[in-house]
Design an enzyme around this catalytic site. Structure first.
Site, mmCIF file in Angstrom:
data_model
loop_
_atom_site.group_PDB
_atom_site.id
_atom_site.type_symbol
_atom_site.label_atom_id
_atom_site.label_comp_id
_atom_site.label_asym_id
_atom_site.label_seq_id
_atom_site.Cartn_x
_atom_site.Cartn_y
_atom_site.Cartn_z
ATOM 1 N N ASP A 149 3.923 20.405 8.340
ATOM 2 C CA ASP A 149 4.859 21.543 8.317
ATOM 3 C C ASP A 149 6.112 21.255 7.492
ATOM 4 O OD1 ASP A 149 5.089 19.720 10.588
ATOM 5 O OD2 ASP A 149 6.876 20.840 11.095
ATOM 6 N N ASP B 38 4.241 0.856 12.120
ATOM 7 C CA ASP B 38 3.021 0.234 11.599
ATOM 8 C C ASP B 38 2.826 -1.186 12.113
ATOM 9 O OD1 ASP B 38 3.145 1.822 8.309
ATOM 10 O OD2 ASP B 38 2.591 2.541 10.287
ATOM 11 N N CYS C 118 -5.512 11.865 12.139
ATOM 12 C CA CYS C 118 -6.329 10.661 12.329
ATOM 13 C C CYS C 118 -6.122 10.183 13.772
ATOM 14 C CB CYS C 118 -5.924 9.584 11.328
ATOM 15 S SG CYS C 118 -4.271 8.970 11.616
ATOM 16 N N ARG D 229 -8.594 -0.647 4.242
ATOM 17 C CA ARG D 229 -7.788 0.397 3.586
ATOM 18 C C ARG D 229 -6.436 -0.170 3.174
ATOM 19 N NH1 ARG D 229 -6.815 5.653 6.817
ATOM 20 N NH2 ARG D 229 -5.492 5.868 4.973
ATOM 21 N N LYS E 246 0.846 -1.198 0.000
ATOM 22 C CA LYS E 246 0.000 0.000 0.000
ATOM 23 C C LYS E 246 0.883 1.251 0.000
ATOM 24 C CE LYS E 246 -1.735 1.798 4.014
ATOM 25 N NZ LYS E 246 -1.571 3.238 4.211
ATOM 26 N N ARG F 147 -4.854 10.253 4.058
ATOM 27 C CA ARG F 147 -3.581 10.926 4.293
ATOM 28 C C ARG F 147 -2.684 10.797 3.080
ATOM 29 N NH1 ARG F 147 -0.679 14.190 7.723
ATOM 30 N NH2 ARG F 147 1.505 13.934 7.195
#
Ligand code: EPZ
Length: 417
Positions: free
Chosen positions: A124, A305, A116, A398, A22, A92
């Protein structure tokens, strides 16, 4: 169907193929905008974030069609940079469209990509880097307008190896006038695969795989056929699922060369690993050993993750484990649902969790609130005694093509989409 039902307690056995990545495919799909021709993106995972990116590309005038497991993307008709707000706010990874559209169209209007559950997700570093390349930003309510009369190469130093900011600089630099030197670039494999795709399209990028990237601007790009690498996070999720249930599985196509830190933790959880060009074979102990310290770091450290999944497995570990999250400020949100399953978890300050392993977790109703926490709850359900119902599974879809099908192929008793 937004829920998954799991009858836990089955040791995973068998073989499963690991899908395309992904986090590799999303910036590559954004990069097709720089090409203005047709590209064939192979081994493309059929996941919700890819479907959302496809609708974004189509909203810009691209023609995108599936050809079995490949996506044919023709961006020749792209004329404007107005990104459809309905798709941007929820995703995102659309942020990497910013650099690509600035490069291609010189202007883009998009909704602020929201934060999220796992954190504020500020941008930034993206804005500061692109400003150095001549981009002017204007807030227009909840939308952001970016304009570059003349996109120019620059010497950019990132204060933190942000994956997304690195991707945006690369995407803007390829068509800018003059060269860009990016220092402090992220080292994640997804950056390397983006650079490889851009090089296949004719871009000149040096230092690939290092934190110092030099991009020669003004390249005339052409379409390319490119294979998306396997997803190291999905492979890690299934690896930990095997460890948590005491099973033995073969993870076909797992990119083990990109998983050194993950395999090191897996071995410390007392499993045997055998890696080959075809993938990873893992044989786990009946109960995972505790790991006294796991700390998430930018690549090549242990990936944030996989922190939630490691937390779930450590919850059944034979002893105490300490897990520190250094990347996102709210990635322990999943702990409240793991506690409902009997996990003994104690916050240690703002960024660490002390896990006192318990012999068994118990199935119950839990809710996924974000992608990787949701996957961790599925893994916890596989380990638990009794039935676990995971709701909020739209978050899981997702990033996972079909987590139910994959775990069923490994013998788990799972029903759901
Ligand atoms: C990418 O997110 C991944 N997403 C994330 O995966 C992954 O967790 C993350 O990289 C870290 O590896 C995609 O590739 C689509 P960052 P990204 O910019 O680019 C702070 C998943 O589950 N930061 O490296 O957003 C930021 O708040 C997702 O697949 C700033 O402060 O990550 C975070 O604390 C979740 N300002 C840290 O840096 C900025 O301008 C890392 O963010 C940018 C980032």
């Amino acid at each position: 169907m937004d829920s998954i039902l799991i009858q836990g307690g089955v040791a995973l056995q068998g073989k499963v193929r690991i899908q395309g990545s992904k986090n590799a495919v999303l910036p590559i799909l954004a990069a097709t905008l720089l090409v203005g021709e047709n590209s064939l993106i192979r081994n493309c995972p059929r996941i919700a974030d890819v479907y959302a990116m496809i609708s974004l590309l189509r909203s810009l005038g691209c023609s995108v069609n599936w050809q079995e497991n490949a996506l044919s993307v023709d961006t020749s008709a792209v004329s404007r940079g107005e990104v459809g707000s309905e798709a941007v706010t929820g995703m995102r990874s659309s942020l990497c469209l910013l650099g690509a559209l600035i490069g291609r169209c010189g202007e883009v209007v998009m909704e602020h990509p929201g934060g999220c559950v796992i954190g504020q997700r500020p941008i930034d570093m993206h804005l500061s880097a692109l400003r150095q390349m001549g981009v002017v930003f204007r807030e227009e309510g909840c939308r952001l307008r970016a304009v570059a009369q003349r996109l120019r190469g620059a010497h950019i130093v990132l204060p933190f190896p942000s994956v997304g900011a690195t991707e945006n600089v690369l995407l803007a630099a390829v068509l800018a006038e003059g060269d860009t030197l990016l220092e402090g670039a992220a080292l994640e494999p997804e950056i390397t695969s983006l650079c490889r795709y851009l090089q296949c399209c004719g871009a000149s990028i040096e230092g690939v795989g290092t934190g110092r990237l030099t991009v020669r601007g003004g390249s005339a790009l052409h379409g390319a056929s490119f294979a998306v690498p396997a997803d190291r996070i999905v492979a890690g999720t299934y690896l930990f699922g095997c460890i948590g249930t005491g099973g033995s599985v073969f993870l076909e196509d797992a990119p083990w060369e990109e998983m050194t830190a993950v395999l090191e933790i897996a071995e410390r959880m007392n499993c045997r690993l055998c890696t080959s060009a075809e993938g990873i074979y893992v044989q786990a102990a009946p109960r995972p050993a505790a790991v006294n310290f796991i700390r998430t770091e930018p690549y090549p450290g242990f990936p944030t993750d996989l922190q939630s999944v490691a937390l779930a497995v450590a919850a059944r570990g034979d002893g105490d484990s300490l897990i520190r999250e250094t990347i996102f400020e709210n990635r322990f949100r999943v702990a409240e649902d793991l506690r409902r399953m009997g996990a003994d978890l104690k916050e240690q300050g703002v960024d660490s969790m002390l896990v006192h392993g318990v012999e068994t977790l118990r199935g119950t109703l839990v809710e996924a609130r974000e992608l990787r926490g949701g996957a961790a709850l599925v893994v916890a359900g596989l380990m638990a005694q009794g039935e676990t119902k995971v709701t909020g599974c739209r978050y899981i879809y997702r990033g996972y093509e079909n987590i139910c099908r994959d775990f069923r192929e490994l013998g788990a008793r799972v029903t759901g989409a």
